[in-house]
Scaffold this active site. Structure first.
Site, PDB file in Angstrom:
ATOM      1  N   PHE B 140       0.879  -1.158   0.000  1.00 32.30           N
ATOM      2  CA  PHE B 140       0.000   0.000   0.000  1.00 32.30           C
ATOM      3  C   PHE B 140       0.923   1.217   0.000  1.00 32.30           C
ATOM      4  CE2 PHE B 140      -2.631   3.332   1.830  1.00 32.30           C
ATOM      5  CZ  PHE B 140      -3.766   3.213   1.060  1.00 32.30           C
ATOM      6  N   ASP B 209       2.375  -5.174   8.111  1.00 34.37           N
ATOM      7  CA  ASP B 209       1.196  -4.311   8.045  1.00 34.37           C
ATOM      8  C   ASP B 209      -0.020  -5.226   7.886  1.00 34.37           C
ATOM      9  OD1 ASP B 209      -0.984  -2.810   7.204  1.00 34.37           O
ATOM     10  OD2 ASP B 209       0.248  -1.343   6.157  1.00 34.37           O
ATOM     11  N   TYR B 234     -10.331   0.340  10.834  1.00 34.88           N
ATOM     12  CA  TYR B 234     -11.597   0.751  10.216  1.00 34.88           C
ATOM     13  C   TYR B 234     -12.033  -0.152   9.075  1.00 34.88           C
ATOM     14  CZ  TYR B 234      -8.051   3.436   7.599  1.00 34.88           C
ATOM     15  OH  TYR B 234      -6.939   3.828   6.909  1.00 34.88           O
ATOM     16  N   LYS B 235     -11.280  -1.231   8.829  1.00 36.23           N
ATOM     17  CA  LYS B 235     -11.689  -2.160   7.787  1.00 36.23           C
ATOM     18  C   LYS B 235     -12.429  -3.324   8.451  1.00 36.23           C
ATOM     19  CE  LYS B 235      -7.671  -0.767   5.057  1.00 36.23           C
ATOM     20  NZ  LYS B 235      -8.293   0.012   3.987  1.00 36.23           N
ATOM     21  N   ARG B 383     -12.760  -4.286  -6.927  1.00 35.47           N
ATOM     22  CA  ARG B 383     -12.369  -4.923  -5.678  1.00 35.47           C
ATOM     23  C   ARG B 383     -13.618  -5.237  -4.864  1.00 35.47           C
ATOM     24  NH1 ARG B 383      -8.312  -2.273  -1.326  1.00 35.47           N
ATOM     25  NH2 ARG B 383     -10.233  -1.142  -0.947  1.00 35.47           N
TER      26      ARG B 383
END
Lengths: 412, 412
Positions: B140, B209, B234-235, B383
């Site tokens: 990312f 990560d 938050y995912k 996605r």
């Protein structure tokens, strides 16, 4: 402090001052009672500002509608993505900045790292011989710790000295200076225009920490040519516990702002997801990761209490409050029982009064039990903060009277 | 992908799978409709998790009572001060960590800086010849940007390479390695145990990560001896937009954790306000500034949905969901219209499916219009994220069917 008998005079004076206070209506914008609905005289807004009344409904809307119903759509439809700059522009006039120079996010500590590293890098770019970082020696501790880390990470040498010694100490080896605008403990207001001018005269960069001044007095960032500034939003700005901090980068320095935290939110094209970093233009360059939306939008709502407020009027009331507090202490507190460590000179006073007394810890505990909330700073300081938007002169008189009672009882 | 006629078979299969799903009851813990109360098939929980139902009431209590009525008292009375460690201990079991090793706060980007700088410093302390930082090349972007900054600040050399090339590339000059557990774009699951073992074999430190894996599959931080890890909340952890991230520091490394952000919250005696920095013991050492309480406590409440949930059951359902999605795509989508870029091998698959098609941007817009929410990653990736706690097999079948309809219409 005198042994003068307690007279009703201070209460009458408080009533007159409140009647003449043009900001008195703002008090209604805040929740000021305790959990039982009892009156609290809250003189700790310099640590955590009181809750603005409209925040709960707004936050409920953010959570239930924007997150709950729209979810990912809110990054665009609810304006989440641009909140750091938008909220920054709401803070800007309070600190005397034109739009486009303030960005909100992260903690004050994290912003200190960004600002100090960036300042050192700019100075080095001007002249590699600029190796020194100066910090005011009574700084709020985190600034000192983070400044030391910034120095270590950039190979700079750090030196602590009194704020008023900075103009005489800056020179051709100075890279940057980090100063607290108001001393967190004593409430002393440092000379931002004078120190900034001296730092510039020496060719260095000035970074100011506004935590204990913003929202209580005019800062004048643009007017005084400050280079970089940071501040929290949970004291006089009433943004809520641990609300995101802000970073000011003067417009003409933005193209040179080289952050130690170049997160994807500061990229020129964040959704391009490029492996190569290319910084955005403007204040956005100070962003790092995904902004903390719930806290950010609570802060945005909290800032609406500033609509129509003139920061000069806030300053005038702040000085009137602290002056009046000192007079009431004179009247109510047994002579010699406390020593004021805040400068009496208006030009050197922030919006708090710090009183030294040997049993400050126990005294503050008792004050809080009696509904007068200040705070205790080790080893011997009673700290009383005055928030012009919601502190009344009656509060001030009451606090001094209860303080006098507690001190008299403890001495007896 | 075949031209097979659409049959009712996938729907029946979905109904059976849902009936047998031991996690199906968890779906009721979330708000999943849109602003009109209409059904949304939300396959974007890998970007922003849905709202857990109990969060609004808890957050209202935090704002109205803890902040509004107790104000400063809440730092102790409401447990605000210790929230970063307490919430960290709620995340710990989800990522396979014993208590006392996870602390919550700041953004993922900021935590990447802490972890990577600390890892490089430990490696240097072991052996000054360790100068190299390796990063997986499809990381990312923010991880890569921040890792480059960490390398610059510590004088390390950074190199990007494929994750599966890391075991063959680590050596005596390697200081640290930063790898994404699941690739944000393709959904590929990287070999955490194998890469970590290879990094350790070479005497270096592994930083993981976990943004796209935590909450979707077992991570096993302690079991695999990971050194440092970071992740967002938050995912799959459903903490809310921009909720604070977390940092894992393995217990035996905590005394050596040397943060580039030594804020006052990480001091051994923060209220001593000492000008000299002395780091706290334990995970607290990863803290920086004042924690963002509103977001932190929303996250804490959101994590209660994990009570009694077995992460192995989550993984089993995740694989069943993605397997079923691929079968439904096979059935519903015109042959050759999309190419799956997510590995079909379970051992290499996270909890999302990424499909490549040339008009992915327009296709996703149309899917969202029809109530199927995934996201688009430039230039050509659709996605779809599958959150086992609230995604049903019926959702999966519906999404694939609508995708097939959209693609068929656009081809026509």
């Amino acid at each position: 402090m005198s042994d003068a008998p307690r007279t009703p005079r201070p209460r009458e004076e408080a009533a007159k001052l409140d009647a003449a206070d043009e900001l008195s209506g703002k008090r209604e914008d805040f929740v000021l009672a305790d959990e039982n609905g009892e009156r609290v005289v809250y003189l700790d807004g310099n640590s955590l500002g009181a809750l603005p009344r409209t925040v709960p409904a707004r936050l409920a809307e953010v959570v239930e509608h924007e997150w709950g119903r729209l979810r990912i759509r809110s990054w665009t439809e609810s304006g989440w993505w641009t909140a750091p700059e938008r909220v920054g522009d709401r803070i800007a006039p309070i600190v005397g900045a034109a739009p486009g120079q303030v960005v909100v996010g992260d903690s004050t500590s994290v912003n200190v790292l960004k600002a100090v590293v960036a300042a050192i890098r700019m100075a080095r770019e001007d002249n590699p011989a600029r190796t020194d970082l100066l910090v005011d020696e009574t700084t709020f501790p985190t600034d000192g710790y983070i400044a030391a880390s910034a120095a270590r990470l950039t190979g700079a040498a750090i030196r602590a000295l009194p704020a008023d010694g900075i103009p005489g100490s800056v020179g051709p080896r100075t890279a940057a200076v980090l100063v607290n605008h108001v001393d967190y403990r004593t409430g002393e207001l440092h000379d931002l225009p004078g120190i900034t001018a001296a730092v510039h005269e020496a060719g260095a960069y000035a970074v100011w920490d506004l935590c204990h001044s913003a929202g209580a007095l005019p800062v004048g960032l643009d007017e005084h040519g400050v280079d970089l500034a940071v501040g929290c939003t949970y004291k006089y700005l009433n943004g809520g516990p641990g609300a995101p901090a802000y970073l000011y980068v003067r417009r003409d320095l933005q193209p040179r702002f080289d952050s130690p935290l170049p997160g994807w939110n500061s990229h020129a094209d964040p959704f391009g997801m490029s492996p190569a970093y290319e910084p955005a233009d403007g204040a956005v360059r100070g962003r790092v990761g995904t902004p903390d939306i719930l806290s950010m939008l609570a802060l945005e709502e909290a800032l609406t209490v500033w609509d129509g407020v003139d920061i000069e009027a806030v300053r005038a009331k702040s000085l009137a409050l602290t002056d009046f507090f000192l007079r009431c202490v004179e009247t109510h507190v047994p002579a010699g029982r406390v020593e004021c460590v805040t400068p009496v000179d208006h030009a050197r006073r922030g919006s708090q009064i710090a009183l030294r007394c040997p049993d400050a810890g126990e005294v503050m505990e008792e004050l809080i039990r009696r509904g007068v909330v200040g705070d205790f700073r080790r080893p011997d300081v009673l700290r009383f903060g005055f928030t012009p938007l919601y502190t009344s002169f009656a509060d001030v008189e009451h606090a001094a009277r209860v303080l006098g009672e507690v001190l008299a009882e403890r001495a007896a």
